[in-house]
Design a protein around this motif. Sequence first.
Motif, PDB file in Angstrom:
ATOM      1  N   TYR A 195       0.803  -1.216   0.000  1.00 52.24           N
ATOM      2  CA  TYR A 195       0.000   0.000   0.000  1.00 52.24           C
ATOM      3  C   TYR A 195       0.841   1.274   0.000  1.00 52.24           C
ATOM      4  O   TYR A 195       0.564   2.215  -0.753  1.00 52.24           O
ATOM      5  N   ALA A 206       0.480   4.622  -2.205  1.00 51.16           N
ATOM      6  CA  ALA A 206      -0.082   5.832  -1.605  1.00 51.16           C
ATOM      7  C   ALA A 206       0.920   6.976  -1.548  1.00 51.16           C
ATOM      8  O   ALA A 206       0.533   8.149  -1.595  1.00 51.16           O
ATOM      9  N   ILE A 234      -2.685  13.060   0.621  1.00 49.05           N
ATOM     10  CA  ILE A 234      -3.254  11.716   0.727  1.00 49.05           C
ATOM     11  C   ILE A 234      -4.762  11.748   0.488  1.00 49.05           C
ATOM     12  O   ILE A 234      -5.317  10.848  -0.163  1.00 49.05           O
ATOM     13  N   GLU A 235      -5.440  12.765   0.975  1.00 49.52           N
ATOM     14  CA  GLU A 235      -6.900  12.806   0.846  1.00 49.52           C
ATOM     15  C   GLU A 235      -7.356  13.031  -0.597  1.00 49.52           C
ATOM     16  O   GLU A 235      -8.254  12.335  -1.077  1.00 49.52           O
ATOM     17  N   ASN A 284      -9.069   9.460  10.447  1.00 52.89           N
ATOM     18  CA  ASN A 284      -9.394   8.242   9.696  1.00 52.89           C
ATOM     19  C   ASN A 284      -8.829   7.072  10.478  1.00 52.89           C
ATOM     20  O   ASN A 284      -7.626   7.013  10.737  1.00 52.89           O
ATOM     21  N   SER A 330      -8.234   4.051   9.789  1.00 55.71           N
ATOM     22  CA  SER A 330      -7.401   3.064   9.110  1.00 55.71           C
ATOM     23  C   SER A 330      -5.928   3.283   9.432  1.00 55.71           C
ATOM     24  O   SER A 330      -5.393   4.378   9.211  1.00 55.71           O
ATOM     25  N   TYR A 336      -3.547   2.186   7.777  1.00 58.69           N
ATOM     26  CA  TYR A 336      -2.888   2.419   6.492  1.00 58.69           C
ATOM     27  C   TYR A 336      -2.926   3.907   6.149  1.00 58.69           C
ATOM     28  O   TYR A 336      -1.940   4.466   5.664  1.00 58.69           O
ATOM     29  N   PHE A 337      -4.061   4.550   6.382  1.00 55.69           N
ATOM     30  CA  PHE A 337      -4.175   5.982   6.130  1.00 55.69           C
ATOM     31  C   PHE A 337      -3.194   6.743   7.008  1.00 55.69           C
ATOM     32  O   PHE A 337      -2.469   7.621   6.533  1.00 55.69           O
ATOM     33  N   VAL A 356      -0.062   9.103   5.697  1.00 56.45           N
ATOM     34  CA  VAL A 356       0.084  10.526   6.007  1.00 56.45           C
ATOM     35  C   VAL A 356       1.414  10.780   6.710  1.00 56.45           C
ATOM     36  O   VAL A 356       2.162  11.713   6.371  1.00 56.45           O
TER      37      VAL A 356
END
Length: 319
Positions: free
Chosen positions: A75, A79, A119-120, A301, A303, A305-306, A310
């Motif tokens: 990921y 990302a 990221i968003e 968020n 997650s 991963y998020f 970031v």
Amino acid sequence: MRGRLALLLLGGVLSTPLQASPDFEQYVAGLKQEALTAGISAATVQAAFADIRLIEAAIKHDKNQPEFKLTLDTYIPRAVPQWKVNQARALYRQHLPLLTKIGREYGVQPRFIVALWGIETNFGKLTGNFPLISSLATLAWEGRREAFFKGQLFDALQILEQGHLTPAAFKGSWAGAMGQVQFMPSSFLKYAVDQDGDGRKDLWGDLADVFGSAANYLHQNGWREDETWGRRVRVPDSLDPALLGLEVRKPLSAWQALGVRQQDGSALPKVDMEASLIRPDDVHGRSYLAYDNYRVLRHWNRSPYFVVAVGTLADRISE
């Protein structure tokens, strides 16, 4: 689940919304009445619902789950690719005076504002083109999470009532996230700021409001300007798995004594702060020490991963 949903799912995701069924029309009539009862003006209700329609694609997105298993190793390169790092650094330099001013006002390092922005929505390029009132009404009508989406719909009506933008421009993700930092309507009402003082909170086109709102969100949820978010670490095979998780907090010195090291093998920083040890994937996956700011990003968020994406982008900006 509403009676006609099965028919909606037969045709796949269409490029245009389906014509509203009588059940949906009846449901919308009830929403309008509830909005009026809640104090939304008749003019706002009329304008907001003027082009209301059922959005099948929103239902499909809400029901579908990813068909493959991601890991951080797969990921993070997707990302946070090098081109995004390069763009983040360039935009950071371009907007540094504004970012510095906002960072000082809210106590947030500017690199995290830029990282969230990147990221968003890929720095404002991918904000979504779904008509928000129609999408939220559709998801409320579908019924799986009616209370949540109905609440977001009424918050969205409040945003229109306050005059921050027109119904025609009120667009976002299929789930209702809005603007360049993808606030849900409830987050907009709680955290969005009119940073430039022009009388509108514009998260779609006004970077001062975008950056200020992101910083205010972090500030209001406990961001610490004197700390980073976390760091990737090496963990000895002998470490007790019971020590993993955000529920366990230890000083960095304690993690050092347990054999935890920075990713390059060096000792952990000798600073007086606590951290939790997390491993979002399995025993073979990446391990991180998570600081208080990790928890703040998780409020944005949930997650991991998020959050790691970031934090990774923020770290790359400052390299």
